[in-house]
Design a protein around this motif. Structure first.
Motif, mmCIF file in Angstrom:
data_model
loop_
_atom_site.group_PDB
_atom_site.id
_atom_site.type_symbol
_atom_site.label_atom_id
_atom_site.label_comp_id
_atom_site.label_asym_id
_atom_site.label_seq_id
_atom_site.Cartn_x
_atom_site.Cartn_y
_atom_site.Cartn_z
ATOM 1 N N ASP A 147 0.818 -1.200 0.000
ATOM 2 C CA ASP A 147 0.000 0.000 0.000
ATOM 3 C C ASP A 147 0.860 1.261 0.000
ATOM 4 N N ALA A 148 2.162 1.115 0.225
ATOM 5 C CA ALA A 148 3.072 2.263 0.204
ATOM 6 C C ALA A 148 3.798 2.426 -1.128
ATOM 7 N N GLY A 149 3.596 1.466 -2.050
ATOM 8 C CA GLY A 149 4.282 1.526 -3.340
ATOM 9 C C GLY A 149 4.772 0.150 -3.747
ATOM 10 N N SER A 150 5.691 0.090 -4.686
ATOM 11 C CA SER A 150 6.220 -1.189 -5.141
ATOM 12 C C SER A 150 7.710 -1.058 -5.446
ATOM 13 N N ARG A 151 8.400 -2.190 -5.372
ATOM 14 C CA ARG A 151 9.816 -2.256 -5.694
ATOM 15 C C ARG A 151 10.065 -3.541 -6.469
ATOM 16 N N ALA A 152 11.048 -3.523 -7.362
ATOM 17 C CA ALA A 152 11.406 -4.711 -8.139
ATOM 18 C C ALA A 152 12.860 -5.080 -7.860
ATOM 19 N N VAL A 153 13.110 -6.368 -7.710
ATOM 20 C CA VAL A 153 14.460 -6.898 -7.527
ATOM 21 C C VAL A 153 14.709 -7.869 -8.674
ATOM 22 N N HIS A 154 15.779 -7.648 -9.436
ATOM 23 C CA HIS A 154 16.038 -8.474 -10.612
ATOM 24 C C HIS A 154 16.778 -9.757 -10.248
ATOM 25 N N LEU A 155 16.583 -10.771 -11.070
ATOM 26 C CA LEU A 155 17.164 -12.092 -10.837
ATOM 27 C C LEU A 155 18.113 -12.501 -11.964
ATOM 28 N N SER A 156 18.683 -11.543 -12.654
ATOM 29 C CA SER A 156 19.453 -11.861 -13.854
ATOM 30 C C SER A 156 20.680 -12.717 -13.559
ATOM 31 N N LYS A 157 21.443 -12.375 -12.520
ATOM 32 C CA LYS A 157 22.653 -13.118 -12.193
ATOM 33 C C LYS A 157 23.076 -12.771 -10.783
ATOM 34 N N GLY A 158 23.672 -13.747 -10.086
ATOM 35 C CA GLY A 158 24.161 -13.499 -8.739
ATOM 36 C C GLY A 158 23.873 -14.662 -7.822
ATOM 37 N N SER A 159 24.184 -14.485 -6.561
ATOM 38 C CA SER A 159 23.978 -15.531 -5.567
ATOM 39 C C SER A 159 22.677 -15.300 -4.804
ATOM 40 N N VAL A 160 22.259 -16.325 -4.079
ATOM 41 C CA VAL A 160 21.086 -16.181 -3.216
ATOM 42 C C VAL A 160 21.363 -15.139 -2.137
ATOM 43 N N ALA A 161 22.582 -15.101 -1.637
ATOM 44 C CA ALA A 161 22.940 -14.106 -0.634
ATOM 45 C C ALA A 161 22.786 -12.694 -1.179
ATOM 46 N N THR A 162 23.219 -12.478 -2.413
ATOM 47 C CA THR A 162 23.068 -11.160 -3.036
ATOM 48 C C THR A 162 21.597 -10.802 -3.193
ATOM 49 N N PHE A 163 20.797 -11.772 -3.653
ATOM 50 C CA PHE A 163 19.365 -11.522 -3.798
ATOM 51 C C PHE A 163 18.737 -11.192 -2.452
ATOM 52 N N TYR A 164 19.100 -11.938 -1.422
ATOM 53 C CA TYR A 164 18.498 -11.720 -0.101
ATOM 54 C C TYR A 164 18.759 -10.297 0.387
ATOM 55 N N ARG A 165 19.987 -9.817 0.239
ATOM 56 C CA ARG A 165 20.298 -8.454 0.678
ATOM 57 C C ARG A 165 19.498 -7.429 -0.113
ATOM 58 N N ALA A 166 19.422 -7.624 -1.439
ATOM 59 C CA ALA A 166 18.673 -6.683 -2.275
ATOM 60 C C ALA A 166 17.188 -6.712 -1.934
ATOM 61 N N PHE A 167 16.661 -7.896 -1.673
ATOM 62 C CA PHE A 167 15.244 -8.018 -1.313
ATOM 63 C C PHE A 167 14.961 -7.291 -0.005
ATOM 64 N N CYS A 168 15.780 -7.524 1.009
ATOM 65 C CA CYS A 168 15.540 -6.902 2.310
ATOM 66 C C CYS A 168 15.653 -5.387 2.219
ATOM 67 N N ASP A 169 16.590 -4.875 1.418
ATOM 68 C CA ASP A 169 16.719 -3.426 1.240
ATOM 69 C C ASP A 169 15.461 -2.851 0.594
ATOM 70 N N ALA A 170 14.959 -3.547 -0.456
ATOM 71 C CA ALA A 170 13.759 -3.065 -1.134
ATOM 72 C C ALA A 170 12.546 -3.138 -0.217
ATOM 73 N N ALA A 171 12.431 -4.226 0.541
ATOM 74 C CA ALA A 171 11.302 -4.369 1.461
ATOM 75 C C ALA A 171 11.333 -3.279 2.531
ATOM 76 N N ALA A 172 12.523 -2.964 3.033
ATOM 77 C CA ALA A 172 12.639 -1.946 4.085
ATOM 78 C C ALA A 172 12.157 -0.588 3.598
ATOM 79 N N GLU A 173 12.375 -0.283 2.312
ATOM 80 C CA GLU A 173 11.912 0.986 1.756
ATOM 81 C C GLU A 173 10.390 1.105 1.801
ATOM 82 N N LEU A 174 9.703 -0.029 1.857
ATOM 83 C CA LEU A 174 8.238 -0.043 1.912
ATOM 84 C C LEU A 174 7.716 -0.256 3.331
ATOM 85 N N GLY A 175 8.615 -0.255 4.295
ATOM 86 C CA GLY A 175 8.203 -0.445 5.678
ATOM 87 C C GLY A 175 7.969 -1.886 6.067
#
Length: 317
Positions: free
Chosen positions: A83-111
């Motif tokens: 309800d505060a907006g949306s964020r996208a995290v891409h899955l083109s290349k990288g590790s699960v650890a990299t994805f997890y950090r990017a996901f948590c950063d994007a989620a935090a921006e939405l509270g």
């Protein structure tokens, strides 16, 4: 037959395994949020819906924010929508650890807080947590498309099978731990789960149920297909007919199996899934005392909107 086979693509485990392993890990990140919700019998509330683009969590409500997470297999990204907006995290290349950090950063921006656990579940011989998984992985659009096609086609058949059941039946969806598409029918029948299994598995088996689902296979059994089982498992499953040519009882696995290749060879794979599920439920009725009167007529909504209730009741009985 050729038209039918083209609609249901071949699935080669060795070709799909890297992507199945990748997606199985990353869907667990948002899947963990479903554990914050009230427990539903058999973990029915945690499944991911098969969407026109991939897999999506149910709508989740934390204090101050409402959101869902969409793993868009056909787009190679993960969209967090709130309800505060949306964020996208891409899955083109990288590790699960990299994805997890990017996901948590994007989620935090939405509270949205990060998941309450880092543990990767039900995947043997891998990193124990998201932060420990540094294996470099590449997104394969072709494999992602095949995965979505298989899940979408099978979900259609499982939803048709489920629709006529009058008892408790959670929605059809992907169990993000084992990464299998699942359709379950439950009954009020307290059971004793095996004490040597993990707690979450014991809590999944507190009541009797019939499960029909789809799996991409595993290294120990590298064959995609539809499976089914009855909990608790009754005697007498050997030598039964399972509604579809090529379906068989595997005593070692405790599963009734319909290999994907056999499903593709059937005249109507969609109807074959329904027939397979019906045969399994018939076995539950005959061998495990399941109610036979919990199956309503299998018709479309237009029929029900134009048919007098007394005619429908007559069909049911």
């Amino acid at each position: 037959m050729s038209e039918c086979r083209n609609a249901w693509p071949p699935l080669v485990y060795e070709d799909l395994a890297p992507m199945v392993g990748y997606v199985n890990r990353v869907v667990q990140v948002a899947g963990k949020y479903t554990l914050d919700e009230p427990f539903e019998v058999g973990w029915g509330n945690i499944v991911l819906d098969v969407t026109p683009r991939g897999l999506r969590t149910p709508t989740l409500r934390q204090r101050g924010v409402t959101f869902s997470v969409h793993y868009r297999l056909l787009d190679g990204d993960v969209v967090i929508e709130s309800d505060a907006g949306s964020r996208a995290v891409h899955l083109s290349k990288g590790s699960v650890a990299t994805f997890y950090r990017a996901f948590c950063d994007a989620a935090a921006e939405l509270g949205i807080h990060r998941p309450r656990t880092l543990l990767i579940c039900e995947i043997p011989d891998g990193a124990p947590t998201f932060e420990d998984d540094h294996v470099e992985r590449s997104w394969d659009p072709g494999a992602a498309l095949l995965m979505w096609e298989a899940l979408n086609l099978t979900a259609d058949g499982l939803e048709t099978w489920q629709a006529s059941f009058l008892g408790h039946r959670p929605r059809v969806g992907v169990m993000w731990g084992g990464f299998d598409l699942s359709a379950t029918r439950h009954r009020v029948q307290p059971t004793e789960p095996p004490p040597d299994r993990p707690t979450f598995m014991q809590n999944a088996q507190l009541e009797g149920y019939v499960a029909v689902g789809f799996s991409f296979g595993a290294a120990t059994a590298p064959s995609a297909g539809v499976y089914a089982y009855i909990w608790p498992q009754p005697d007498g499953l050997e030598g039964r007919s399972w509604g579809v040519d090529g379906a068989f009882w595997n005593a070692d696995a405790g599963l009734v199996l319909l290999p994907w290749d056999k499903l593709r060879e059937s005249t109507d794979p969609h109807q074959a899934i329904v027939a397979f599920g019906d045969a399994v439920y018939d076995a539950a009725v005959e061998l495990a005392g399941w109610p036979s009167d919990l199956i309503a007529p299998r018709v479309d909504g237009w029929y029900m909107s134009r048919t007098a209730p007394e005619v429908v009741r007559a069909q049911h009985h």
